[in-house]
Scaffold this active site. Structure first.
Site, PDB file in Angstrom:
ATOM      1  N   LYS A 190      50.750  69.339  33.977  1.00  0.00           N
ATOM      2  CA  LYS A 190      49.870  69.827  32.913  1.00  0.00           C
ATOM      3  C   LYS A 190      50.232  71.261  32.537  1.00  0.00           C
ATOM      4  O   LYS A 190      50.258  71.625  31.367  1.00  0.00           O
ATOM      5  CB  LYS A 190      48.413  69.752  33.363  1.00  0.00           C
ATOM      6  CG  LYS A 190      47.938  68.306  33.470  1.00  0.00           C
ATOM      7  CD  LYS A 190      46.572  68.220  34.080  1.00  0.00           C
ATOM      8  CE  LYS A 190      46.137  66.752  34.145  1.00  0.00           C
ATOM      9  NZ  LYS A 190      45.063  66.535  35.089  1.00  0.00           N
ATOM     10  N   LYS A 239      52.074  61.148  30.347  1.00  0.00           N
ATOM     11  CA  LYS A 239      52.556  62.531  30.226  1.00  0.00           C
ATOM     12  C   LYS A 239      54.074  62.650  30.250  1.00  0.00           C
ATOM     13  O   LYS A 239      54.621  63.709  29.961  1.00  0.00           O
ATOM     14  CB  LYS A 239      52.044  63.370  31.407  1.00  0.00           C
ATOM     15  CG  LYS A 239      50.555  63.505  31.519  1.00  0.00           C
ATOM     16  CD  LYS A 239      50.220  64.476  32.651  1.00  0.00           C
ATOM     17  CE  LYS A 239      48.764  64.468  33.043  1.00  0.00           C
ATOM     18  NZ  LYS A 239      48.298  63.273  33.747  1.00  0.00           N
ATOM     19  N   ASP A 296      50.697  66.707  39.632  1.00  0.00           N
ATOM     20  CA  ASP A 296      49.943  66.410  38.416  1.00  0.00           C
ATOM     21  C   ASP A 296      49.501  67.703  37.707  1.00  0.00           C
ATOM     22  O   ASP A 296      49.635  67.830  36.500  1.00  0.00           O
ATOM     23  CB  ASP A 296      48.731  65.541  38.774  1.00  0.00           C
ATOM     24  CG  ASP A 296      48.072  64.993  37.525  1.00  0.00           C
ATOM     25  OD1 ASP A 296      48.790  64.368  36.713  1.00  0.00           O
ATOM     26  OD2 ASP A 296      46.856  65.221  37.356  1.00  0.00           O
ATOM     27  N   GLU A 352      44.706  59.843  40.820  1.00  0.00           N
ATOM     28  CA  GLU A 352      45.781  58.927  40.439  1.00  0.00           C
ATOM     29  C   GLU A 352      45.764  57.798  41.471  1.00  0.00           C
ATOM     30  O   GLU A 352      45.200  57.973  42.565  1.00  0.00           O
ATOM     31  CB  GLU A 352      47.139  59.654  40.504  1.00  0.00           C
ATOM     32  CG  GLU A 352      47.277  60.841  39.558  1.00  0.00           C
ATOM     33  CD  GLU A 352      47.395  60.428  38.105  1.00  0.00           C
ATOM     34  OE1 GLU A 352      48.150  59.491  37.807  1.00  0.00           O
ATOM     35  OE2 GLU A 352      46.705  61.028  37.268  1.00  0.00           O
TER      36      GLU A 352
END
Ligand code: ASP
Ligand code: MG
Length: 801
Positions: free
Chosen positions: A665, A561, A661, A650
């Protein structure tokens, strides 16, 4: 009656020759056969080299010794003294004069075929077969064009009919290929690879039932397999089609080979003496009626271009060019004129490059002086690709993908009739261009060459998925996903051949130190087309270097990402570069693993619908944790450990618990909606208990189970009847706000009914009004993530069509 022709490689000493003799003997028991032979091994090339050396006063004796020793094997009992001493005499003469004529050259080269036939006749007799040596020079009559003489058919036909009128049906006739003689009995040759032609002439003159052309390849291919690995064998084609192939550089057939077969419709098979059971290629009157498609490459060529303002509208320039060239005995293969008429370019054989420049400079001396012609240039680093097909529509597509792969044809032209197109490309681009065009004609139009970064859970699973569905994807979608390399932080393995699941093993044995440059070098050296970098790492460092890959011409597919969550300047830089380089970047798995979320958002965007709010449970890991924790009476720590055990979190679960996280996103989605936002703009409620926030190591953190349990128990205690906990992300476009927080929601609500490790996204748009579009499904786990990466590869492939 049959004619069997054997090429030089099929007659090399040792097993090849043995095999050829076995084939001859076997066939001779089934009826009369004529065997037409080439010179053995590389005899013709050697004779040619000796001739060049002799003319240049260089020492040719070691070559001569080698030639003699080789050609006297395997039987020393045969008398070839006359032939050898003639060769010695001819070479000595040339050495003395310091030059040779084509006439002398033909005399010398003829000995390759003569010696070959004498040897084979001798060996057949030794084996107890009846065999006769036939010197075709006494039968095939030609004009005086040494080096590529024209056959006088009627005369030669009469000679053959007469000579073989009373032939013994059991005797094997061993006929020299390649050579003939002129009316005054001087030796001539029919041009390189001419033995094929001799064989079909013999068949035509005597009305053979079939010609078998025994070579060292399985037959005719849709492209030269040396250039195009995926080239396929053509099993059946018509005379006309074979003729087209022969004209465009297929070496297996001499350009005139087919002609003698036409009238009597004599079929010819291309067979492999090294693989005699293969059915080979059949060429006959009918073909299989479908029309062939093939590409061929001609490599030993040069491009001559003449440019200048003075060429504009001038009459007679072309005529002068061609007369000058033809006076110098140089023929032009392909010609194209720029539409402005300010330049003209054409292709000639490379060996004539210097001569062509000289004779043209002379012809146009005046124009050059007056600057009407600014330059006459010769580029020897080019190659011609000819495409043979009735249907040339695919060419637009091929042209597009050549472009994408940064290949610009230097010239492009229709030749002879509509069934052919020739492209001139830079020699260095030949292999790549041939593969791209071949792919387009044969349906495997998209070959992606994939490099894999990372062999963690997702990387490994992707490798399995790709390997297992490779053939299906080729069949169903015409896409060949070819992995050419893989690396992790320690090792690197590269190979043009896809090793499937074995890549992990390759990696183990791979190079220990590595750099991006090694990968780039490999891509360039192997002329790989449509290269895709697949990033399944969590490396920020690698994401920082995407621009290098894009500039190198790679597309990118990433589950990583980082590239989308670094600051906006980097985000924009990548997009600008993608734009200017015409590359693509797919990252569907960045949010919601394999769920088609990014794709849907892009589609909505493209269709003009406006998204004003997205809300949901973005993290599959935290979904799992709170789905269970809300319902089951377990300590938080137990649920957390189970999630870790299932590889849902993770590697360090605090990446999830901290909300980082989910925030990432959310950031990625926000940016999809053109919001100019940074990580700091997101309000994140961390789930890491405050008193544990300063702990550094993951192990120390996990050791504090009591504190963690107490913290979450306190939260759970605040839940009302029929309420559950959900960790949500939410973004609002109009009243810009980005939030990540732990919420209490009704158990019966959309969010409340989530189960397992499902993610859920509610997309509010103008068109959908108050009933959001909901995308829900497994949002974590290596299987679904790898699938998502796989889908991105297919999206990429589809976009290349
Ligand atoms: N020996 C000649 C050549 O190598 C003719 C042939 O092999 O067909 O070109
Ligand atoms: Mg040959």
């Amino acid at each position: 009656m049959k004619v069997l022709k054997f090429g030089g490689k099929s007659l090399a000493n040792g097993e090849p020759l043995e095999q050829a003799l076995r084939i001859i003997c076997r066939q001779s028991t089934r009826g009369k056969i004529f065997v037409v032979l080439s010179a053995r091994a590389d005899a013709t090339d050697l004779l040619e080299q000796m001739l060049e050396k002799a003319a240049a006063s260089e020492d040719y004796n070691s070559l001569l010794t080698h030639f003699r020793e080789y050609q006297l094997q395997p039987s020393a009992g045969i008398d070839l003294e006359i032939e050898i001493s003639d060769i010695v005499r001819l070479l000595a003469g040339v050495a003395m004069l310091g030059e040779y004529s084509l006439k002398i050259k033909d005399q010398l080269l003829a000995y390759g075929e003569i010696i070959s036939c004498k040897m084979v006749t001798h060996l057949l007799k030794e084996k107890g077969y009846k065999a006769r040596f036939v010197d075709a020079r006494s039968l095939i009559k030609t004009d005086l064009k040494f080096g590529s003489a024209q056959v006088i058919w009627s005369l030669s036909e009469d000679n053959f009919k007469h000579f073989f009128r009373d032939a013994d049906p059991e005797e094997i006739e061993v006929v020299t290929g390649f050579i003939g003689s002129a009316i005054n009995n001087q030796t001539t040759t029919l041009g390189r690879n001419g033995s094929n032609y001799t064989a079909t002439l013999v068949a035509g003159f005597l009305g053979a039932g079939e010609v078998q052309n025994w070579t060292n390849v399985n037959g005719l291919y849709t492209a030269n397999p040396r250039l195009v690995e995926s080239a396929r064998i053509i099993r059946h084609l018509s005379f006309r089609e074979a003729n087209e192939l022969a004209n465009f550089g297929t070496q297996v057939l001499h350009a005139k080979t087919i002609l003698p077969l036409l009238e009597r419709k004599i079929p010819i098979r291309i067979l492999n003496s090294f693989n005699p059971d293969d059915p080979g290629t059949l060429i006959d009157d009918q073909g299989d009626g479908q029309g062939i498609k093939a590409i061929s490459a001609i490599e030993d060529v040069a491009l001559v271009s003449i440019e200048g303002r003075g060429l504009l509208g001038k009459v007679g320039i072309d005529g002068r060019i061609f007369s000058a060239l033809s006076a110098a005995n140089i023929s032009v293969r392909i010609i194209a004129q720029a539409s402005s008429e300010r330049g003209i370019g054409f292709i000639i054989d490379r060996e004539h490059a210097v001569a062509a420049r000289n004779c043209l400079s002379e012809e146009f001396a005046k124009e050059l002086e007056l600057l009407d012609i600014s330059s006459i240039q010769v580029d020897e680093e080019v190659a011609v690709i000819s495409v043979i097909s009735r249907n040339l529509q695919f060419l637009d597509l091929a042209y597009g993908s050549l472009n994408r792969n940064k290949i610009k044809p230097v010239l492009m032209t229709n030749t002879i009739n509509g069934d052919h197109i020739s492209l001139v490309v830079k020699a260095g681009d030949l292999k790549k261009a041939a593969n791209i065009i071949h792919g387009h004609i044969f349906g495997v139009s998209r070959r992606l060459n994939v490099f894999l970064f990372g062999k963690g859970n997702v990387g490994k699973t992707l490798l399995q998925q790709l390997a297992r569905s490779k053939n299906r994807i080729i069949e169903r979608r015409g896409v060949d996903i070819n992995i050419f390399g893989i690396c992790d932080t320690k090792k690197l393995a590269l190979d043009t051949r896809d090793h499937g699941e074995e890549w992990l093993h390759q990696l183990k044995m791979g190079k220990t130190s590595h750099s991006r440059d090694q990968i780039f070098q490999f891509i360039r050296e192997n002329h790989l087309e449509n290269v895709v970098l697949v990033d399944n790492t969590a490396s920020r460092e690698l994401a920082l270097h995407y621009p290098d890959f894009i500039s190198e011409g790679c597309d990118i597919v990433a589950s990583n990402k980082h590239a989308n969550t670094m600051d906006m300047s980097h985000y924009h830089k990548i997009r600008e570069l993608l734009n200017s380089e015409g590359r693509q970047f797919f990252y569907e798995t960045n949010v919601g693993a394999g769920l088609p979320l990014i794709d849907t958002i892009k589609l909505l965007h493209a269709s003009g619908d406006t998204i004003y709010r997205i809300r949901g449970v973005f993290s599959g890991s935290l979904s799992y944790i709170f789905n269970r924790y809300s319902k089951e009476n377990l300590p938080f720590h137990t649920v957390l450990e189970e999630a870790m055990h299932l590889a849902l979190t993770e590697p360090d679960p605090r990446e999830d618990l901290s909300g980082r996280d989910v925030a990432r996103k959310l950031l990625i989605l926000a940016r999809e909606l053109d919001m100019q936002v940074e990580m700091d703009d997101i309000e994140v409620e961390s789930l890491v208990p405050e008193q544990l926030a300063s702990i550094v190591s993951k192990e120390d953190f996990l050791a504090n189970s009591a504190a963690v349990n107490a913290h979450f128990q306190a939260v759970r205690d605040t839940l009302k009847q029929d309420e559950v906990l959900r960790y949500t992300g939410e973004l609002n476009v109009d009243n810009p706000r980005l939030e990540v927080k732990l919420q209490r929601v009704a158990a019966g609500s959309v969010l409340g009914t989530l189960s397992g490790s499902d993610s859920l996204f509610e997309i509010y748009t103008e068109a959908y009004g108050s009933h959001p579009l909901v995308i829900r499904g497994a949002g974590a786990g290596s299987e679904v993530t790898a699938r998502g990466v796989f889908s991105d590869l297919l999206r990429l492939a589809a976009s290349l069509a």
